[in-house]
Design an enzyme around this catalytic site. Structure first.
Site, PDB file in Angstrom:
ATOM      1  CE  LYS A  89     -19.511 -28.359  22.675  1.00  0.00           C
ATOM      2  NZ  LYS A  89     -20.833 -28.937  22.520  1.00  0.00           N
ATOM      3  CG  ASP A  99     -21.547 -32.498  22.145  1.00  0.00           C
ATOM      4  OD1 ASP A  99     -21.873 -32.710  23.326  1.00  0.00           O
ATOM      5  OD2 ASP A  99     -20.823 -31.543  21.796  1.00  0.00           O
TER       6      ASP A  99
HETATM    7  P1  NDP Z   1     -25.103 -21.862  17.847  1.00  0.00           P
HETATM    8  O1  NDP Z   1     -24.961 -20.526  18.479  1.00  0.00           O
HETATM    9  O2  NDP Z   1     -23.945 -22.477  17.144  1.00  0.00           O
HETATM   10  O3  NDP Z   1     -26.337 -21.799  16.766  1.00  0.00           O
HETATM   11  C1  NDP Z   1     -27.533 -21.224  17.081  1.00  0.00           C
HETATM   12  C2  NDP Z   1     -28.586 -21.542  15.986  1.00  0.00           C
HETATM   13  O4  NDP Z   1     -29.849 -21.128  16.526  1.00  0.00           O
HETATM   14  C3  NDP Z   1     -28.424 -20.797  14.690  1.00  0.00           C
HETATM   15  O5  NDP Z   1     -28.872 -21.624  13.639  1.00  0.00           O
HETATM   16  C4  NDP Z   1     -29.348 -19.581  14.866  1.00  0.00           C
HETATM   17  O6  NDP Z   1     -29.858 -19.071  13.645  1.00  0.00           O
HETATM   18  C5  NDP Z   1     -30.474 -20.209  15.631  1.00  0.00           C
HETATM   19  N1  NDP Z   1     -31.248 -19.300  16.467  1.00  0.00           N
HETATM   20  C6  NDP Z   1     -30.860 -18.698  17.609  1.00  0.00           C
HETATM   21  N2  NDP Z   1     -31.876 -17.981  18.121  1.00  0.00           N
HETATM   22  C7  NDP Z   1     -32.937 -18.154  17.288  1.00  0.00           C
HETATM   23  C8  NDP Z   1     -34.267 -17.657  17.274  1.00  0.00           C
HETATM   24  N3  NDP Z   1     -34.733 -16.844  18.236  1.00  0.00           N
HETATM   25  N4  NDP Z   1     -35.091 -18.050  16.276  1.00  0.00           N
HETATM   26  C9  NDP Z   1     -34.649 -18.878  15.309  1.00  0.00           C
HETATM   27  N5  NDP Z   1     -33.382 -19.353  15.249  1.00  0.00           N
HETATM   28  C10 NDP Z   1     -32.537 -18.995  16.231  1.00  0.00           C
HETATM   29  O7  NDP Z   1     -25.680 -22.795  18.966  1.00  0.00           O
HETATM   30  P2  NDP Z   1     -25.318 -24.314  19.295  1.00  0.00           P
HETATM   31  O8  NDP Z   1     -25.495 -25.129  18.078  1.00  0.00           O
HETATM   32  O9  NDP Z   1     -24.023 -24.374  20.012  1.00  0.00           O
HETATM   33  O10 NDP Z   1     -26.448 -24.682  20.382  1.00  0.00           O
HETATM   34  C11 NDP Z   1     -27.801 -24.813  20.005  1.00  0.00           C
HETATM   35  C12 NDP Z   1     -28.608 -25.322  21.181  1.00  0.00           C
HETATM   36  O11 NDP Z   1     -28.200 -26.649  21.514  1.00  0.00           O
HETATM   37  C13 NDP Z   1     -28.461 -24.487  22.461  1.00  0.00           C
HETATM   38  O12 NDP Z   1     -29.759 -24.251  22.966  1.00  0.00           O
HETATM   39  C14 NDP Z   1     -27.684 -25.394  23.394  1.00  0.00           C
HETATM   40  O13 NDP Z   1     -28.056 -25.177  24.738  1.00  0.00           O
HETATM   41  C15 NDP Z   1     -28.158 -26.778  22.927  1.00  0.00           C
HETATM   42  N6  NDP Z   1     -27.226 -27.879  23.250  1.00  0.00           N
HETATM   43  C16 NDP Z   1     -27.700 -28.944  23.983  1.00  0.00           C
HETATM   44  C17 NDP Z   1     -26.862 -30.008  24.290  1.00  0.00           C
HETATM   45  C18 NDP Z   1     -27.384 -31.157  25.112  1.00  0.00           C
HETATM   46  O14 NDP Z   1     -26.569 -31.987  25.539  1.00  0.00           O
HETATM   47  N7  NDP Z   1     -28.656 -31.290  25.327  1.00  0.00           N
HETATM   48  C19 NDP Z   1     -25.453 -30.050  23.835  1.00  0.00           C
HETATM   49  C20 NDP Z   1     -25.062 -28.905  23.047  1.00  0.00           C
HETATM   50  C21 NDP Z   1     -25.927 -27.852  22.777  1.00  0.00           C
HETATM   51  P3  NDP Z   1     -29.060 -17.944  12.786  1.00  0.00           P
HETATM   52  O15 NDP Z   1     -28.050 -18.686  11.963  1.00  0.00           O
HETATM   53  O16 NDP Z   1     -30.116 -17.316  11.957  1.00  0.00           O
HETATM   54  O17 NDP Z   1     -28.441 -16.994  13.778  1.00  0.00           O
END
Ligand code: NDP
Length: 272
Positions: free
Chosen positions: A72, A108
């Site tokens: 993106k 989004d």
């Molecule tokens: P990113 O990889 O950019 O960010 C991930 C975030 O999740 C970080 O804040 C990370 O924390 C945290 N995280 C990951 N694993 C864990 C865990 N086990 N426990 C606690 N925190 C955790 O992801 P995105 O923002 O791109 O995507 C996030 C979610 O949104 C995904 O599940 C994706 O599928 C969903 N999504 C859904 C959409 C829809 O249309 N419904 C559209 C776009 C995304 P840290 O900083 O500590 O690593």
């Protein structure tokens, strides 16, 4: 809505991502093209190098594209023109070609806004997670007057939010308060059985919430299960996905069709 003036030569659209095989977007858009009798065809493209997005778009002769993880920000840089919101959040998930120029949008965040607007009387929101999705959605919520607090596992990603004036906390520094809506913005629960925050924190904040939302779609995550055990209304990310697709379709077809008209066909992708 504009007067319908459809060019009958077939227009090609694609979703770029890595991975991309799981994406529902081809089904969503093709069902809608078919339902509206619009001469469009939508495919998927596994793009390994984000820097190649613009070149690939033109080589394939596309009219428009959606962009998913992890491209993106590359899509943002690939455009000639950006709408104000995409410019502000630095992420583009929808591109439309007009006279050889690429126009970039972020659908989004407005899709997410529409999905959570279906909960009544929400003013304060707690985000669990601080990734890319949290960035664009927190910006639109703030523009709409919501009060957003960001709680993240680690400190690193909170820096940007702090600089933008959001209230932020890690699990260690979090002081429980009352929030109307709690949202899982992480990928915890997507391919594992993890909660997005320690259960002790969730058990403190969920009871006073009006509802809980998860951006993950197509499954009941541990977070949504926990929210249900507290008898809270819940919603997964399906509507968010559907609504971002509808708004993208509006751009692809130059706003010739209304939201509900598009929805009547696109939602069929969620029952097949
Ligand atoms: P990113 O990889 O950019 O960010 C991930 C975030 O999740 C970080 O804040 C990370 O924390 C945290 N995280 C990951 N694993 C864990 C865990 N086990 N426990 C606690 N925190 C955790 O992801 P995105 O923002 O791109 O995507 C996030 C979610 O949104 C995904 O599940 C994706 O599928 C969903 N999504 C859904 C959409 C829809 O249309 N419904 C559209 C776009 C995304 P840290 O900083 O500590 O690593």
């Amino acid at each position: 809505m504009k007067k319908r003036k459809i060019n009958n030569s077939k227009q090609l659209f694609a979703i770029f991502g890595n991975p991309v095989s799981h994406s529902k977007s081809p089904l969503m858009h093709n069902l809608t093209f078919q339902g509206l009798n619009y001469p469009g065809c939508y495919t998927r493209y596994l793009l390994e190098k984000g820097e190649k997005l613009r070149e690939t778009f033109f080589v394939l002769g596309l009219k428009g594209a959606n962009i998913t993880v992890p491209h993106k920000e590359h899509a943002y840089r690939a455009c000639d023109h950006l709408d104000a919101f995409a410019q502000k959040v630095g992420a583009v998930n929808t591109i439309v070609e007009k006279e050889g120029k690429l126009y970039g949008y972020n659908t989004d965040a407005p899709g997410f806004l529409r999905a959570i607007s279906e909960f009544d009387n929400v003013k304060t929101v707690l985000f669990l997670g601080a990734g890319g999705t949290a960035r664009s959605t927190s910006a639109i919520l703030r523009d709409e007057g919501y009060d957003v607090t960001i709680l993240n596992r680690s400190e690193g990603r909170l820096q940007n939010f702090k600089e933008e004036g959001f209230k932020t906390a890690t699990f260690e520094s979090f002081e429980p308060a009352s929030f109307d809506l709690i949202i899982n913005m992480t990928s915890a629960g997507l391919e594992d059985d993890l909660l997005p925050a320690p259960k002790a924190i969730l058990d403190q904040v969920i009871p006073s919430a009006k509802a809980c939302f998860d951006v993950i779609y197509g499954k009941e995550t541990p977070f949504l299960k926990l929210a249900k055990s507290h008898n809270k209304p819940t919603k997964d990310g399906s509507d968010m996905l559907l609504y971002q697709g509808i708004i993208a379709f509006e751009y692809f077809t130059d706003h010739q069709y209304g939201f509900d008209e598009i929805k009547s066909f696109m939602k069929r992708a969620f029952v097949l």
